[in-house]
Write an enzyme that holds these catalytic residues in place. Structure first.
Site, PDB file in Angstrom:
ATOM      1  N   GLY A  12      91.886  57.417  38.398  1.00  0.00           N
ATOM      2  CA  GLY A  12      91.615  58.171  37.252  1.00  0.00           C
ATOM      3  C   GLY A  12      90.184  58.323  36.759  1.00  0.00           C
ATOM      4  N   ILE A  19      87.804  56.246  30.868  1.00  0.00           N
ATOM      5  CA  ILE A  19      87.957  54.845  30.954  1.00  0.00           C
ATOM      6  C   ILE A  19      88.034  54.081  32.242  1.00  0.00           C
ATOM      7  CG2 ILE A  19      89.876  53.238  30.251  1.00  0.00           C
ATOM      8  CD1 ILE A  19      90.899  55.129  27.792  1.00  0.00           C
ATOM      9  N   ASP A  66      96.419  63.184  43.899  1.00  0.00           N
ATOM     10  CA  ASP A  66      97.136  63.783  42.600  1.00  0.00           C
ATOM     11  C   ASP A  66      98.567  62.910  42.669  1.00  0.00           C
ATOM     12  OD1 ASP A  66      99.078  65.295  41.517  1.00  0.00           O
ATOM     13  OD2 ASP A  66      98.099  67.362  41.929  1.00  0.00           O
ATOM     14  N   VAL A  67      99.039  62.519  41.522  1.00  0.00           N
ATOM     15  CA  VAL A  67     100.063  61.397  41.619  1.00  0.00           C
ATOM     16  C   VAL A  67     101.613  62.150  41.613  1.00  0.00           C
ATOM     17  CG1 VAL A  67      98.798  59.514  40.400  1.00  0.00           C
ATOM     18  CG2 VAL A  67     100.061  61.287  38.763  1.00  0.00           C
ATOM     19  N   ILE A  94      95.893  57.122  34.297  1.00  0.00           N
ATOM     20  CA  ILE A  94      96.104  58.552  34.671  1.00  0.00           C
ATOM     21  C   ILE A  94      97.168  59.099  33.574  1.00  0.00           C
ATOM     22  CG2 ILE A  94      97.631  60.155  36.006  1.00  0.00           C
ATOM     23  CD1 ILE A  94      96.016  58.505  38.336  1.00  0.00           C
ATOM     24  N   ALA A  97      99.271  65.990  29.998  1.00  0.00           N
ATOM     25  CA  ALA A  97     100.292  67.051  29.344  1.00  0.00           C
ATOM     26  C   ALA A  97      99.437  68.289  29.074  1.00  0.00           C
ATOM     27  CB  ALA A  97     100.650  66.487  27.754  1.00  0.00           C
ATOM     28  N   TYR A 157      99.955  63.255  18.603  1.00  0.00           N
ATOM     29  CA  TYR A 157     100.080  62.610  19.938  1.00  0.00           C
ATOM     30  C   TYR A 157     101.193  62.835  20.660  1.00  0.00           C
ATOM     31  CZ  TYR A 157      98.557  59.065  23.214  1.00  0.00           C
ATOM     32  OH  TYR A 157      97.945  58.545  24.344  1.00  0.00           O
ATOM     33  N   LYS A 164     104.063  57.516  26.924  1.00  0.00           N
ATOM     34  CA  LYS A 164     103.535  56.192  26.780  1.00  0.00           C
ATOM     35  C   LYS A 164     104.837  55.074  26.368  1.00  0.00           C
ATOM     36  CE  LYS A 164      99.326  57.102  27.326  1.00  0.00           C
ATOM     37  NZ  LYS A 164      98.683  56.996  28.773  1.00  0.00           N
ATOM     38  N   LEU A 196      88.170  63.264  28.345  1.00  0.00           N
ATOM     39  CA  LEU A 196      88.701  64.561  28.489  1.00  0.00           C
ATOM     40  C   LEU A 196      89.748  64.493  27.956  1.00  0.00           C
ATOM     41  CD1 LEU A 196      87.741  65.939  32.141  1.00  0.00           C
ATOM     42  CD2 LEU A 196      87.394  66.942  29.855  1.00  0.00           C
TER      43      LEU A 196
END
Ligand code: NAP
Length: 264
Positions: A12, A19, A66-67, A94, A97, A157, A164, A196
Site C-alpha cells: 500500500g 501510511i 492489485d488485490v 489498502i 472507493a 466517510y 471498515k 491520497l
C-alpha cells in the site's frame, strides 16, 4: 533493532505520505528485511524513488499487487516463499472507493460501487491473510489499517465505514482462526491524515482541525506515529496481542459525538 531477523511484506505504498511508507521507514530503522507491493506500474516509479532513500531500489523485492487479481497475489507469496522461505509480518494498508461513491449518501451507493469498495478494502485482507499465514509457519503478525467511523457516524466517510466494519470483524475472526498457529491479527485505527486516500474523504481538513483542538493530546498524528506502533505489532513485544484495534489518534476516540464536525 526490534525487528532484526523479521521478514515483512508491506502493501500500500503510493507515495511518501502513505501510511505504508511511515511503516516501511520504521521497519527499516528497526532492522527488518522488507518487500513491497505496488498497485500499478504508474506507482512503481514512486516506490522505487522512495526505496532509494532507504538503501536502494535493488535491495528490496517489489511486486505488482492489485488485490483484486488473484494471480498477482499467488505470484507474490510464491516468490516470497522461494526467496525467504517464510514470512514474519504483513502490513495491509489498502483501501479504495470510487470518489463518487464516497461522496454519495450511503443509501444511494450502487450495488457495483458497494462490491468494489468491499472487495478492495475488506475482502483483500482475507485473500492476503490466507496466503501470508501459510508462510508464517513459526507464527507471525498481520495487521491492517482502520478508521474510527464504524460505531459512530463520521460525515463523509459513508461507504468506507461499511468496508471498515467488515474489516474490523475480519480482524477478530482471523485472530480466532489463526491464533493456534501463532499468527496474530490486529488493526491500527489511525487518526485523519492527508494521504491520497484520506484526501478523498470530504471533510478531512475539518476532522484534522477538530483533532488538533479537542483530542486529549491536542495534535494530529503523523505516519511516523503509526509506523512506531506498527513496529510494536510486528515485534515480539506484542506476542500476546491479537484480535485488537490499537488507536493511534491522539486519543480522539474517547471524545463524545459533540466533537464531530460536519462534512461541509
Ligand atoms: P494511500 O497512500 O492512498 O494508500 C492507499 C493504498 O491503497 C494506495 O497505495 C493505493 O494504491 C492502494 N490500493 C487501492 N486500490 C488497490 C488495489 N486494488 N490493489 C492494491 N492496492 C490498492 O492512503 P493511506 O491513508 O496511507 O491508506 C492506507 C490505509 O490506511 C487505508 O486502509 C486507509 O483506509 C487507512 N486509513 C487512512 C486514514 C487517513 O486519514 N488517511 C485514517 C485511518 C485509516 P493507488 O494509489 O494506486 O490506488
Amino acid at each position: 533493532m526490534l525487528l532484526k531477523g523479521k521478514r515483512a511484506l508491506i502493501m500500500g505504498v503510493a507515495n511518501k505520505r502513505s501510511i505504508a511508507w511511515g511503516i516501511a521507514e520504521a521497519f527499516h530503522r528497526e532492522g527488518a528485511e522488507l518487500a513491497f507491493t505496488y498497485q500499478s506500474e504508474r506507482l512503481k516509479e514512486n516506490l522505487d524513488e522512495l526505496l532509494d532513500t532507504i538503501g536502494g531500489r535493488n535491495r528490496f523485492p517489489t511486486y505488482p499487487g492489485d488485490v483484486t487479481v488473484d494471480d498477482q497475489l499467488d505470484a507474490i507469496f510464491g516468490d516470497l516463499k522461494d526467496r525467504w522461505g517464510g514470512l514474519d509480518a504483513l502490513a495491509h494498508c489498502i483501501a479504495f472507493a470510487d470518489r463518487d461513491d464516497l461522496a454519495r449518501p450511503l443509501n444511494e451507493v450502487s450495488r457495483d460501487g458497494y462490491a468494489l469498495t468491499l472487495n478492495v478494502s475488506a475482502y483483500s485482507l482475507l485473500a492476503i491473510t490466507r496466503r501470508a499465514a501459510s508462510l508464517m509457519t513459526g507464527g507471525g503478525s498481520i495487521f491492517t489499517l482502520t478508521y474510527n467511523a464504524v460505531e459512530r457516524v463520521v460525515p463523509g466517510y459513508n461507504i468506507m465505514a461499511i468496508a471498515k466494519a467488515a474489516l474490523e470483524a475480519e480482524v477478530r475472526y482471523l485472530a480466532s482462526e489463526l491464533g493456534v498457529g501463532g499468527v496474530r491479527v490486529n488493526a491500527i485505527s489511525a487518526g485523519p491524515l492527508k494521504t491520497l486516500a484520506g484526501s478523498a474523504v470530504k471533510g478531512i481538513s475539518k476532522l484534522r482541525d477538530v483533532t488538533a483542538e479537542m483530542a486529549p493530546l491536542r495534535r494530529n498524528i503523523t505516519i511516523e506515529d503509526v509506523g512506531d506502533v506498527a513496529v510494536f505489532l510486528a515485534s515480539d513485544l506484542s506476542r500476546a496481542v491479537t484480535g485488537n484495534t490499537i488507536f493511534v489518534d491522539s486519543g480522539f476516540h474517547v471524545m463524545g459525538m459533540a466533537s464531530m464536525p460536519t462534512a461541509t
